[in-house]
Design an enzyme around this catalytic site. Structure first.
Site, PDB file in Angstrom:
ATOM      1  N   GLU A 148       0.874  -1.176   0.000  1.00 39.17           N
ATOM      2  CA  GLU A 148       0.000   0.000   0.000  1.00 39.17           C
ATOM      3  C   GLU A 148       0.905   1.219   0.000  1.00 39.17           C
ATOM      4  O   GLU A 148       1.683   1.402   0.930  1.00 39.17           O
ATOM      5  CB  GLU A 148      -0.915  -0.018   1.228  1.00 39.17           C
ATOM      6  CG  GLU A 148      -1.862  -1.210   1.252  1.00 39.17           C
ATOM      7  CD  GLU A 148      -2.720  -1.307   0.007  1.00 39.17           C
ATOM      8  OE1 GLU A 148      -3.196  -0.271  -0.488  1.00 39.17           O
ATOM      9  OE2 GLU A 148      -2.880  -2.428  -0.514  1.00 39.17           O
ATOM     10  N   CYS A 157      -1.774   9.481   3.779  1.00 39.41           N
ATOM     11  CA  CYS A 157      -1.648   9.041   2.385  1.00 39.41           C
ATOM     12  C   CYS A 157      -2.855   9.498   1.580  1.00 39.41           C
ATOM     13  O   CYS A 157      -2.776   9.699   0.383  1.00 39.41           O
ATOM     14  CB  CYS A 157      -1.500   7.538   2.329  1.00 39.41           C
ATOM     15  SG  CYS A 157      -2.735   6.707   3.302  1.00 39.41           S
TER      16      CYS A 157
HETATM   17  N1  LIG Z   1      -1.682   3.500   0.757  1.00 38.77           N
HETATM   18  C1  LIG Z   1      -1.758   3.518   2.078  1.00 38.77           C
HETATM   19  O1  LIG Z   1      -2.646   2.902   2.665  1.00 38.77           O
HETATM   20  C2  LIG Z   1      -0.751   4.302   2.882  1.00 38.77           C
HETATM   21  C3  LIG Z   1      -0.984   4.510   4.245  1.00 38.77           C
HETATM   22  C4  LIG Z   1      -0.045   5.224   4.988  1.00 38.77           C
HETATM   23  C5  LIG Z   1       1.094   5.730   4.383  1.00 38.77           C
HETATM   24  N2  LIG Z   1       1.298   5.517   3.055  1.00 38.77           N
HETATM   25  C6  LIG Z   1       2.484   6.074   2.402  1.00 38.77           C
HETATM   26  O2  LIG Z   1       3.618   5.903   3.244  1.00 38.77           O
HETATM   27  C7  LIG Z   1       4.567   6.938   3.021  1.00 38.77           C
HETATM   28  C8  LIG Z   1       4.995   7.529   4.347  1.00 38.77           C
HETATM   29  O3  LIG Z   1       5.543   6.556   5.187  1.00 38.77           O
HETATM   30  P1  LIG Z   1       7.115   6.324   5.401  1.00 38.77           P
HETATM   31  O4  LIG Z   1       7.826   7.622   5.256  1.00 38.77           O
HETATM   32  O5  LIG Z   1       7.244   5.567   6.661  1.00 38.77           O
HETATM   33  O6  LIG Z   1       7.451   5.395   4.139  1.00 38.77           O
HETATM   34  P2  LIG Z   1       8.823   4.638   3.806  1.00 38.77           P
HETATM   35  O7  LIG Z   1       8.579   3.935   2.519  1.00 38.77           O
HETATM   36  O8  LIG Z   1       9.970   5.551   3.893  1.00 38.77           O
HETATM   37  O9  LIG Z   1       9.002   3.565   4.984  1.00 38.77           O
HETATM   38  C9  LIG Z   1       8.035   2.581   5.262  1.00 38.77           C
HETATM   39  C10 LIG Z   1       8.708   1.407   5.958  1.00 38.77           C
HETATM   40  O10 LIG Z   1       9.599   0.768   5.044  1.00 38.77           O
HETATM   41  C11 LIG Z   1      10.859   0.547   5.675  1.00 38.77           C
HETATM   42  N3  LIG Z   1      11.890   0.493   4.636  1.00 38.77           N
HETATM   43  C12 LIG Z   1      12.647   1.503   4.129  1.00 38.77           C
HETATM   44  N4  LIG Z   1      13.462   1.043   3.162  1.00 38.77           N
HETATM   45  C13 LIG Z   1      13.217  -0.292   3.044  1.00 38.77           C
HETATM   46  C14 LIG Z   1      13.718  -1.319   2.196  1.00 38.77           C
HETATM   47  N5  LIG Z   1      14.636  -1.069   1.258  1.00 38.77           N
HETATM   48  N6  LIG Z   1      13.231  -2.564   2.334  1.00 38.77           N
HETATM   49  C15 LIG Z   1      12.276  -2.837   3.252  1.00 38.77           C
HETATM   50  N7  LIG Z   1      11.771  -1.910   4.084  1.00 38.77           N
HETATM   51  C16 LIG Z   1      12.216  -0.638   3.979  1.00 38.77           C
HETATM   52  C17 LIG Z   1      10.964   1.711   6.635  1.00 38.77           C
HETATM   53  O11 LIG Z   1      11.943   1.445   7.614  1.00 38.77           O
HETATM   54  C18 LIG Z   1       9.548   1.779   7.168  1.00 38.77           C
HETATM   55  O12 LIG Z   1       9.347   0.809   8.172  1.00 38.77           O
HETATM   56  C19 LIG Z   1       3.864   7.934   2.114  1.00 38.77           C
HETATM   57  O13 LIG Z   1       4.298   7.726   0.790  1.00 38.77           O
HETATM   58  C20 LIG Z   1       2.391   7.557   2.259  1.00 38.77           C
HETATM   59  O14 LIG Z   1       1.586   7.934   1.169  1.00 38.77           O
HETATM   60  C21 LIG Z   1       0.402   4.814   2.294  1.00 38.77           C
END
Ligand SMILES: NC(=O)c1ccc[n+]([C@@H]2O[C@H](COP(=O)([O-])OP(=O)(O)OC[C@H]3O[C@@H](n4cnc5c(N)ncnc54)[C@H](O)[C@@H]3O)[C@@H](O)[C@H]2O)c1
Length: 522
Positions: free
Chosen positions: A285, A319
């Site tokens: 997501e 999001c």
């Molecule tokens: N579509 C939805 O339902 C929804 C809901 C909430 C947030 N979001 C999205 O989330 C983003 C904000 O959250 P964020 O800043 O925490 O996102 P992010 O992608 O930076 O991080 C999300 C998670 O992924 C981990 N991560 C980072 N690099 C990784 C890798 N290479 N492999 C595996 N895991 C890794 C992070 O440590 C964290 O736990 C925004 O883009 C927002 O739109 C989407």
């Protein structure tokens, strides 16, 4: 086991003084315990709680949590433990697993103001948002508990004489849950609960910005009866998530976060390691660039507050937040004037002040990114409103409204994830719909129109996962608005909806020839 029909956990009515007082009490309880310690928690073993720190975005000198910083070796240990935990947990009846979720929901309900205070401090969620976050976590637990019982009933298959067909949904194995910080309780809780209730073992890797909020989720589920080996907590940075994704013992990755990381996970998970006997499944997501269309006949008294709420509540860090308004030229000037008036009076301030409209963004890097986009919006267009000054301690960005941007501006295409809203003028609803359709993201969208034919036309062609008509575009409720995006916004699996649990299971069909040629009787 019979559970009453699902109902959403009622959010607090913060206009009432008693409701506000419960949250303040929760905060008093929490402040005496800060910083909370979040261990790497695998099976019965509580490991290191140092290496990672989370601070209050509104006052970065205040430490909220110290947490372990998991390595690839910790991730491997968590997977091995989860594989053991899976054997026992997957063999339990669905009703028993559902009961564990319902007890976890009760555990969280009892501590609701304390957990809300933690989300308020660690992620600068204003009180109403923090309370709603905990309510949503409770909703996921209750909703998926019921869903798992439903899923456990054999789906009807066609039966013919001499043949018996049966289909069962079985858990897949070990699920790596990789979560974002912006719903620090609800989203990790929902993904973890779905994994567990369907009989999988789960490893929760919370966002590095919000390890503290992950602790009560794991405490609640373990207190509810999930065995320690079936649920691990793995605080850490992105590399810990990447190590889980690569591990050949992981079957499913439940990820919510940015598109860039989601795509990286999809690539990594598609590789089949030596000795790996399954295909990994990725539930992703991801981000959005959410547009609200305002037609010439829209009621601006409805549209203005709903758009301001959608764009600026929680500093635009949902999001689902509104990023672009596409306004019919007949109402565009009036709409901009009224939006500018509303943005100018937004109050940026600490999340624990009940009057705050716009809190700090999550961290320094986020503040710098948002300010860069705001500068770019000023170069590529005109700033129509900017609510200044903002507090100078903490990661504050002034809520900003920008208009008439150059159509090629990156501000109109990329996810900003902060308090910046743009307005564009369109000649028709068709033109607005085309602009929405050009985007690679398709998460949420909005439409303000009083013409049922327009509503039908836009709804029929909109690519977004969740379209909201004549209302704010944030605040999806479990069971009422199953939530998730299409295109590069995600795999469209709709959290809080009837099909979500299917991602965590695989079907097994047994067909038996019942025309027996003699019976074996021992
Ligand atoms: N579509 C939805 O339902 C929804 C809901 C909430 C947030 N979001 C999205 O989330 C983003 C904000 O959250 P964020 O800043 O925490 O996102 P992010 O992608 O930076 O991080 C999300 C998670 O992924 C981990 N991560 C980072 N690099 C990784 C890798 N290479 N492999 C595996 N895991 C890794 C992070 O440590 C964290 O736990 C925004 O883009 C927002 O739109 C989407």
């Amino acid at each position: 086991m019979t559970l009453p029909p699902f109902a959403n956990e009622p959010i607090l009515e913060l206009r009432r003084a008693e409701a506000r007082a419960t949250l303040v009490e929760g905060l008093e309880w929490l402040e005496e315990r800060l910083p909370i310690r979040v261990p790497i928690w695998i099976g019965e073993e509580r490991g290191a709680a140092e290496g990672l720190e989370s601070t209050d975005p509104g006052d970065p000198d205040r430490m909220v949590a110290t947490a372990g910083r998991a390595t690839a070796a910790d991730a491997a240990r968590a997977v091995e433990t989860a594989q053991r935990g899976f054997r026992d947990w997957s063999a339990r009846p669905a009703t028993e697993r559902a009961e564990a979720l319902v007890r976890a929901a009760a555990w969280l309900r009892e501590r609701r103001p304390k957990v809300a205070a933690l989300a308020m401090r660690e992620c600068a969620k204003p009180w109403g948002e923090a309370d709603a976050d905990v309510c949503e976590a409770i909703d996921f637990l209750e909703y998926y508990a019921r869903g798992a019982i439903e899923l456990d009933r054999d789906p009807p298959l066609l039966q013919v004489p001499g043949e018996r067909n049966a289909m069962r949904w079985r858990p897949r194995g070990v699920v790596a849950v990789i979560a974002p910080w912006n719903f620090p309780v609800a989203i990790p809780c929902g993904m973890t609960a779905a994994a567990l209730v369907t009989g999988n073992a789960a490893i929760l890797k919370p966002a590095e910005q919000s390890p503290g909020c992950a602790l009560p989720i794991v405490e609640a589920l373990r207190a509810g009866g999930v065995p320690p080996d079936a649920l691990a907590l793995l605080p850490g940075e992105g590399d810990a998530g990447a190590a889980l994704v690569r591990h050949r013992g992981v079957h499913t990755i439940a990820f919510t976060g940015s598109a860039a990381v989601g795509l990286e996970i999809l690539r990594s998970a598609s590789k089949v390691a030596d000795g790996q006997r399954h295909l990994k499944r990725v539930i992703a997501e991801m981000g959005g660039k959410n547009c609200v269309i305002v037609d010439s006949d829209a009621d601006l008294d409805d549209a203005v507050p709903a758009i301001v709420q959608s764009a600026f509540v929680y500093a635009g860090q949902k999001c689902s937040a509104a990023a672009r308004v596409l306004a019919h030229e007949a109402v565009a000037d009036q709409l901009v004037e009224r939006l500018a008036g509303a943005v100018d009076v937004l109050e940026a301030g600490p999340a624990d002040a009940f009057e705050t409209d716009v809190p700090a963004v999550i961290e320094r890097a986020a503040r710098d990114r948002v300010l860069r986009y705001q500068e770019r919006a000023a170069q590529d267009g005109t700033i129509a409103a900017r609510a200044e000054p903002v507090p100078d301690r903490g990661w504050y960005c002034p809520p900003t409204l920008a208009v008439d941007l150059d159509p090629g501006s990156p501000v109109l295409a990329e996810e900003v994830f902060g308090p910046l809203l743009t307005v564009e003028r369109v000649a028709s609803i068709e033109e607005a719909s085309e602009r929405v359709d050009e985007l690679p993201f398709a998460l949420t969208g909005g439409l303000f129109s009083r013409d049922p034919a327009t509503v039908q036309r836009v709804a029929a062609h909109s690519p977004v996962g969740n379209l909201y008509v004549n209302r704010a575009i944030t605040g999806a409720m479990v069971g009422r608005q199953p939530f998730g995006g299409n295109r590069l916004s995600g795999t469209g699996t709709k959290a809080g909806g009837p099909a979500y649990l299917l991602q965590f299971v695989e079907p097994h069909v047994v067909t038996e020839n019942t025309v027996r040629h003699g019976l074996v009787v021992e």
